[in-house]
Design an enzyme around this catalytic site. Structure first.
Site, PDB file in Angstrom:
ATOM      1  N   ARG A 123     -45.031 -11.779 -13.964  1.00 16.75           N
ATOM      2  CA  ARG A 123     -43.894 -11.821 -14.905  1.00 16.75           C
ATOM      3  C   ARG A 123     -43.034 -13.067 -14.688  1.00 16.75           C
ATOM      4  O   ARG A 123     -42.730 -13.454 -13.581  1.00 16.75           O
ATOM      5  CB  ARG A 123     -43.026 -10.582 -14.737  1.00 16.75           C
ATOM      6  CG  ARG A 123     -41.746 -10.652 -15.587  1.00 16.75           C
ATOM      7  CD  ARG A 123     -41.031  -9.342 -15.679  1.00 16.75           C
ATOM      8  NE  ARG A 123     -40.605  -8.818 -14.402  1.00 16.75           N
ATOM      9  CZ  ARG A 123     -40.036  -7.622 -14.249  1.00 16.75           C
ATOM     10  NH1 ARG A 123     -39.848  -6.843 -15.294  1.00 16.75           N
ATOM     11  NH2 ARG A 123     -39.684  -7.207 -13.060  1.00 16.75           N
ATOM     12  N   ARG A 167     -40.704  -0.740  -4.588  1.00 19.47           N
ATOM     13  CA  ARG A 167     -40.073  -0.237  -5.816  1.00 19.47           C
ATOM     14  C   ARG A 167     -40.902   0.908  -6.404  1.00 19.47           C
ATOM     15  O   ARG A 167     -40.355   1.872  -6.922  1.00 19.47           O
ATOM     16  CB  ARG A 167     -39.919  -1.375  -6.828  1.00 19.47           C
ATOM     17  CG  ARG A 167     -38.804  -2.343  -6.460  1.00 19.47           C
ATOM     18  CD  ARG A 167     -38.923  -3.665  -7.177  1.00 19.47           C
ATOM     19  NE  ARG A 167     -38.859  -3.560  -8.624  1.00 19.47           N
ATOM     20  CZ  ARG A 167     -39.305  -4.499  -9.459  1.00 19.47           C
ATOM     21  NH1 ARG A 167     -39.830  -5.607  -8.984  1.00 19.47           N
ATOM     22  NH2 ARG A 167     -39.189  -4.329 -10.757  1.00 19.47           N
TER      23      ARG A 167
END
Ligand code: AP5
Length: 210
Positions: A123, A167
C-alpha cells in the site's frame, strides 16, 4: 431511502478506506475514520497524537476512552449521516457508541491474513488527498506522485510486516467479537473483501440502497 448510519468493520487491509471514499461520494454522508483522525493528530504533534503514536507504531489499539472522546462530537454533528471507518473496534467502544447514536447497518468486509500482509506491504497513500494505491495493481513502475493531486506517495509507518501481523492479531482478539455483537442486533452484512474493489462496492451499494 439509503441507509445513512453506517459502520465499516473488518481486519486491517480489508479495503475499508478504499470503499469509504466511494461510498461517501455516492451517499453524501460524512466519512469518520479514526485512523485518519489519529494520523492527523500525530502529524500535528498534539497531546493526543503524541500519546497515540506509540500504540499505533506497535499496531496496538489506542485506549478506548481517548477514542470515544475524540469521535463522539464528530458523530453527533454528522446530521446528514456518517460512515464510521475503524470505529468501533472493541466491545467497550460499541457499547459507548450505542449510548449516543443508532446504527442502521454494519458492513463486515472479510479478508484472510496472508492477503492482508500482501496488500498492506504494497500500500502507498497520498500525503495530500489520502488516495489509496497498491504497488500490485494501480501504481505504475516508478510512480511517486498521486495521479489525482500530484501529492507525494508514502508508506504508512504501521505497514511493516511485523506490525501488520500484530494488527491482525489485535483485530482477531479485540475487534472480531463485534461480528457476534452486531449479528445479535440484526444489523450485520458480510462482504468478501478478496473480490475486486468495484465488485465489493457494487454489493455495498445494493445493501445500502435496497
Ligand atoms: P486504521 O487506519 O483504522 O487502520 P486499519 O483498520 O488497520 O485499516 P487500514 O487502513 O490498514 O486498512 P483498510 O481496511 O482501510 O484498507 P485499504 O482500503 O487502505 O488504524 C490504524 C491504527 O490507529 C490502529 O492500529 C490503532 O493503533 C489506531 N486506531 C484506529 N482506530 C482505532 C480505534 N477505534 N480504537 C483504538 N485504536 C484505533 O486497502 C488496503 C490496500 O489494499 C490498499 O493498497 C488498497 O489499494 C488495496 N485494496 C483495497 N481493496 C482492494 C480489493 N478489493 N482488491 C485488491 N486490493 C484492494
Amino acid at each position: 431511502m439509503a441507509l445513512t448510519h453506517i459502520v465499516l468493520l473488518g481486519p486491517p487491509g480489508a479495503g475499508k478506506g478504499t470503499q469509504a471514499k466511494q461510498i461517501i461520494e455516492k451517499l453524501g454522508v460524512v466519512h469518520l475514520s479514526t485512523g485518519d483522525i489519529l494520523r492527523d493528530e500525530v502529524g500535528r504533534e498534539t497531546e493526543l497524537g503524541t500519546t497515540a503514536k506509540g500504540f499505533m507504531d506497535r499496531g496496538e489499539l489506542v485506549p478506548d476512552q481517548l477514542i470515544i472522546d475524540m469521535i463522539r462530537g464528530r458523530i453527533e454533528a454528522a446530521s446528514s449521516g456518517f460512515l464510521l471507518d475503524g470505529f468501533p473496534r472493541t466491545t467497550a467502544q460499541a457499547e459507548a457508541l450505542s449510548q449516543f447514536a443508532t446504527i442502521d447497518v454494519v458492513l463486515n468486509i472479510t479478508l484472510h491474513r496472508d492477503e492482508v500482509v500482501r496488500r498492506l506491504t504494497g500500500r502507498r497513500v497520498c500525503r495530500s488527498c489520502g488516495k489509496i494505491y497498491n504497488l500490485t495493481f494501480n501504481l505504475k513502475e516508478g510512480q511517486t506522485a498521486c495521479e489525482a493531486c500530484g501529492g507525494e506517495l508514502y508508506q504508512r509507518d504501521d505497514d511493516k510486516t511485523d506490525v501488520i501481523e500484530n494488527r491482525y492479531d489485535v483485530y482477531e482478539t479485540s475487534t472480531a467479537p463485534l461480528i457476534e455483537y452486531y449479528t445479535k442486533q440484526n444489523v450485520l452484512r458480510t462482504l468478501d473483501g478478496s473480490l475486486g474493489s468495484e465488485r465489493v462496492f457494487a454489493e455495498i451499494i445494493d445493501i445500502l440502497t435496497a
